[in-house]
Design a protein around this motif. Sequence first.
Motif, PDB file in Angstrom:
ATOM      1  N   ALA A  38      15.712  15.780  34.907  1.00 26.78           N
ATOM      2  CA  ALA A  38      15.301  16.349  36.195  1.00 26.78           C
ATOM      3  C   ALA A  38      15.144  15.251  37.244  1.00 26.78           C
ATOM      4  O   ALA A  38      15.576  15.417  38.388  1.00 26.78           O
ATOM      5  CB  ALA A  38      13.999  17.124  36.031  1.00 26.78           C
ATOM      6  N   ARG A  84      16.452  25.800  27.742  1.00 23.08           N
ATOM      7  CA  ARG A  84      15.533  26.643  28.512  1.00 23.08           C
ATOM      8  C   ARG A  84      14.358  25.807  29.036  1.00 23.08           C
ATOM      9  O   ARG A  84      13.994  25.906  30.209  1.00 23.08           O
ATOM     10  CB  ARG A  84      15.027  27.798  27.644  1.00 23.08           C
ATOM     11  CG  ARG A  84      14.234  28.838  28.406  1.00 23.08           C
ATOM     12  CD  ARG A  84      13.813  29.981  27.492  1.00 23.08           C
ATOM     13  NE  ARG A  84      12.797  29.575  26.531  1.00 23.08           N
ATOM     14  CZ  ARG A  84      11.508  29.441  26.797  1.00 23.08           C
ATOM     15  NH1 ARG A  84      11.058  29.652  28.024  1.00 23.08           N
ATOM     16  NH2 ARG A  84      10.649  29.082  25.863  1.00 23.08           N
ATOM     17  N   GLU A  87      15.583  23.583  31.870  1.00 21.90           N
ATOM     18  CA  GLU A  87      15.750  24.349  33.109  1.00 21.90           C
ATOM     19  C   GLU A  87      14.398  24.587  33.779  1.00 21.90           C
ATOM     20  O   GLU A  87      14.287  24.486  35.010  1.00 21.90           O
ATOM     21  CB  GLU A  87      16.452  25.680  32.807  1.00 21.90           C
ATOM     22  CG  GLU A  87      17.913  25.510  32.446  1.00 21.90           C
ATOM     23  CD  GLU A  87      18.556  26.767  31.905  1.00 21.90           C
ATOM     24  OE1 GLU A  87      19.798  26.803  31.866  1.00 21.90           O
ATOM     25  OE2 GLU A  87      17.850  27.698  31.472  1.00 21.90           O
ATOM     26  N   GLN A  88      13.376  24.879  32.992  1.00 21.30           N
ATOM     27  CA  GLN A  88      12.038  25.069  33.550  1.00 21.30           C
ATOM     28  C   GLN A  88      11.524  23.793  34.191  1.00 21.30           C
ATOM     29  O   GLN A  88      10.953  23.847  35.280  1.00 21.30           O
ATOM     30  CB  GLN A  88      11.062  25.521  32.451  1.00 21.30           C
ATOM     31  CG  GLN A  88      11.239  26.953  32.007  1.00 21.30           C
ATOM     32  CD  GLN A  88      10.296  27.308  30.872  1.00 21.30           C
ATOM     33  OE1 GLN A  88       9.833  26.455  30.120  1.00 21.30           O
ATOM     34  NE2 GLN A  88      10.014  28.595  30.738  1.00 21.30           N
ATOM     35  N   ARG A  90      13.359  21.324  35.383  1.00 24.73           N
ATOM     36  CA  ARG A  90      14.175  21.105  36.578  1.00 24.73           C
ATOM     37  C   ARG A  90      13.692  21.984  37.733  1.00 24.73           C
ATOM     38  O   ARG A  90      13.638  21.536  38.883  1.00 24.73           O
ATOM     39  CB  ARG A  90      15.642  21.424  36.267  1.00 24.73           C
ATOM     40  CG  ARG A  90      16.564  21.330  37.474  1.00 24.73           C
ATOM     41  CD  ARG A  90      17.867  22.068  37.287  1.00 24.73           C
ATOM     42  NE  ARG A  90      17.605  23.490  37.076  1.00 24.73           N
ATOM     43  CZ  ARG A  90      18.471  24.329  36.511  1.00 24.73           C
ATOM     44  NH1 ARG A  90      19.648  23.908  36.085  1.00 24.73           N
ATOM     45  NH2 ARG A  90      18.155  25.606  36.350  1.00 24.73           N
ATOM     46  N   ASP A  91      13.315  23.227  37.405  1.00 22.61           N
ATOM     47  CA  ASP A  91      12.917  24.190  38.430  1.00 22.61           C
ATOM     48  C   ASP A  91      11.442  24.071  38.806  1.00 22.61           C
ATOM     49  O   ASP A  91      10.926  24.901  39.566  1.00 22.61           O
ATOM     50  CB  ASP A  91      13.230  25.613  37.959  1.00 22.61           C
ATOM     51  CG  ASP A  91      14.733  25.823  37.752  1.00 22.61           C
ATOM     52  OD1 ASP A  91      15.546  25.041  38.300  1.00 22.61           O
ATOM     53  OD2 ASP A  91      15.090  26.761  37.015  1.00 22.61           O
ATOM     54  N   GLY A  92      10.779  23.052  38.272  1.00 25.02           N
ATOM     55  CA  GLY A  92       9.393  22.805  38.620  1.00 25.02           C
ATOM     56  C   GLY A  92       8.381  23.622  37.835  1.00 25.02           C
ATOM     57  O   GLY A  92       7.215  23.690  38.190  1.00 25.02           O
ATOM     58  N   GLY A  93       8.851  24.280  36.757  1.00 22.89           N
ATOM     59  CA  GLY A  93       7.935  25.125  35.990  1.00 22.89           C
ATOM     60  C   GLY A  93       7.425  24.458  34.845  1.00 22.89           C
ATOM     61  O   GLY A  93       6.775  24.188  34.074  1.00 22.89           O
TER      62      GLY A  93
END
Length: 93
Positions: A38, A84, A87-88, A90-93
């Motif tokens: 990320a 998964r 991706e979280q 990367r998406d700030g989650g």
Amino acid sequence: MDQQLSAYRQSIDNIDAALIYMLAERFRITKAVGEHKAQNALPPADPEREEKQIARMKALAEDANLDPDFSEKFLRFIINEVIRHHEQIRDGG
């Protein structure tokens, strides 16, 4: 209870515990990988690496007399979960 069955089950319980701790360690490391990806704008998935790992694990499974198709399914399940998580991250989650 049958003593032999009890001994087998104790061994299975010990192996299951070891598997959980090994998976936890694997996910701690893959979390760090996800954070690195990320921070460096790298994609969450790496299909080339994944296919190499699957081939490697299938060969190890064959050497261990384990069904290589099972090992592939198991590793793909883990890889999908790692992606998964990446991706979280990367998406700030």
